[in-house]
Design a protein around this motif. Structure first.
Motif, mmCIF file in Angstrom:
data_model
loop_
_atom_site.group_PDB
_atom_site.id
_atom_site.type_symbol
_atom_site.label_atom_id
_atom_site.label_comp_id
_atom_site.label_asym_id
_atom_site.label_seq_id
_atom_site.Cartn_x
_atom_site.Cartn_y
_atom_site.Cartn_z
ATOM 1 N N THR A 215 0.860 -1.325 0.031
ATOM 2 C CA THR A 215 -0.113 0.011 0.003
ATOM 3 C C THR A 215 0.845 1.373 0.027
ATOM 4 N N THR A 216 2.129 1.282 0.276
ATOM 5 C CA THR A 216 3.082 2.242 0.126
ATOM 6 C C THR A 216 3.794 2.500 -1.232
ATOM 7 N N ARG A 217 3.143 1.553 -2.277
ATOM 8 C CA ARG A 217 3.988 1.923 -3.374
ATOM 9 C C ARG A 217 2.723 2.034 -4.487
ATOM 10 N N LEU A 218 1.766 2.895 -4.169
ATOM 11 C CA LEU A 218 0.771 3.149 -5.075
ATOM 12 C C LEU A 218 1.393 3.722 -6.327
ATOM 13 N N ASP A 219 2.476 4.410 -6.183
ATOM 14 C CA ASP A 219 2.846 5.042 -7.527
ATOM 15 C C ASP A 219 3.554 3.980 -8.508
ATOM 16 N N LYS A 220 3.750 2.722 -7.861
ATOM 17 C CA LYS A 220 4.255 1.769 -8.952
ATOM 18 C C LYS A 220 3.024 1.135 -9.183
ATOM 19 N N LEU A 221 1.999 0.906 -8.657
ATOM 20 C CA LEU A 221 0.873 0.265 -9.089
ATOM 21 C C LEU A 221 0.195 0.901 -9.853
ATOM 22 N N GLU A 222 0.079 1.963 -10.092
ATOM 23 C CA GLU A 222 -0.543 2.993 -11.200
ATOM 24 C C GLU A 222 -0.027 3.026 -12.208
ATOM 25 N N LYS A 223 1.297 2.310 -12.554
ATOM 26 C CA LYS A 223 1.765 2.115 -13.844
ATOM 27 C C LYS A 223 1.689 0.825 -14.234
#
Length: 275
Positions: A215-223
């Motif tokens: 949940t702290t890596r939403l920036d990666k998941l958005e890609k």
């Protein structure tokens, strides 16, 4: 011969003919979806009948080689369906609307399904028919019973289903075991993932920590593209999770391994989690 005996005999012959076109398909799917309960098609030329059946099959994105799996305890939630199916299920409002589609005896059929479900303990014992695709499950047959099930169990239920994989899709049929809600993320868990965890001695508490850390890596998941599969690798525990993105904040945990993952066909990204 009485009329009803003629209808039964003719439908049996029709079933045998359809089976000759789709020899590996389950009888249940053929009877419930492809062999009509009403009408007299005895004078229809064989070519016309074959074309009618195959057009219906191909129109659904299926082939003569489509593989079917009976899942007796499918986990049904509204979010499991593709956008079109979900929209129709919600729009038909528990059976109070047919959305202008002119469905014959729609209200009577809803009443019948609700009664039969109650008699069978709340959920119909007859499987619905689903197609698995990249954007969710399509409901092919069993609309009235599914609508009535969701009317009684809006948060989801467990019931039987025959599931096919649409043409061009890879992998086995998925069976959702449960759902985790972690902050903005919703994670569906597959039976396969649980089996792999047991076989490989993976600590479920470690998996829980990894998902919370994700949940702290939403920036990666958005890609990650919708429908795309990827690895989430935790350096601390040396555990990798195989995940697929379903929609904006919904993901599907398919498998787990206790080692550093490798890129492979169909999985071209690795999200690495550090301390």
């Amino acid at each position: 011969m009485r009329a009803n005996e003629f209808i039964v005999e003719y439908r049996d012959r029709l079933l045998q003919y359809v089976k000759s076109l789709l020899p590996t398909w389950p009888d249940y799917v053929l009877k419930d979806w492809l062999v009509p309960n009403k009408g007299n098609f005895s004078n229809l030329p064989a070519d016309a009948l074959r074309n009618s059946v195959m057009e219906k099959v191909q129109g659904a994105g299926l082939t003569t080689n489509t593989k079917w799996q009976l899942i007796p305890n499918m986990k049904f939630t509204m979010d499991m369906f593709n956008p079109k199916t979900k929209q129709l299920l919600i729009g038909r409002a528990g059976g109070s609307s047919d959305l202008g589609m002119g469905i014959p005896k729609d209200k009577e059929r809803h009443t019948t399904q609700a009664t039969l479900a109650q008699q069978q303990g709340g959920i119909r014992k007859e499987p619905v028919i689903l197609i698995k695709s990249t954007d969710g499950y399509e409901l092919l047959e069993g609309w009235h019973r599914t609508i009535q099930h969701f009317a009684k169990y809006p948060d989801g239920y467990t019931g039987p289903a025959y599931v096919a994989v649409a043409q061009g899709q890879q992998g086995v049929v998925e069976n959702r075991l449960g759902t985790l809600h972690l902050g903005p993320l919703t994670i569906e868990i597959d039976d396969h993932a649980l089996d792999r965890a047991r076989q490989r001695g993976i600590d479920p508490y470690a998996v829980d920590r990894i998902l919370k850390k994700l949940t702290t890596r939403l920036d990666k998941l958005e890609k990650i593209e919708l429908g795309e599969r990827f690895w989430v690798y935790d350096l601390t525990s040396n555990i990798a999770l195989g995940i697929r993105r379903l929609n904006n904040n919904r993901y599907y945990l398919k498998t787990m391994i206790g080692t550093q993952p490798q890129l492979m066909p169909g999985i071209s990204k690795i999200i690495t989690l550090k301390l």
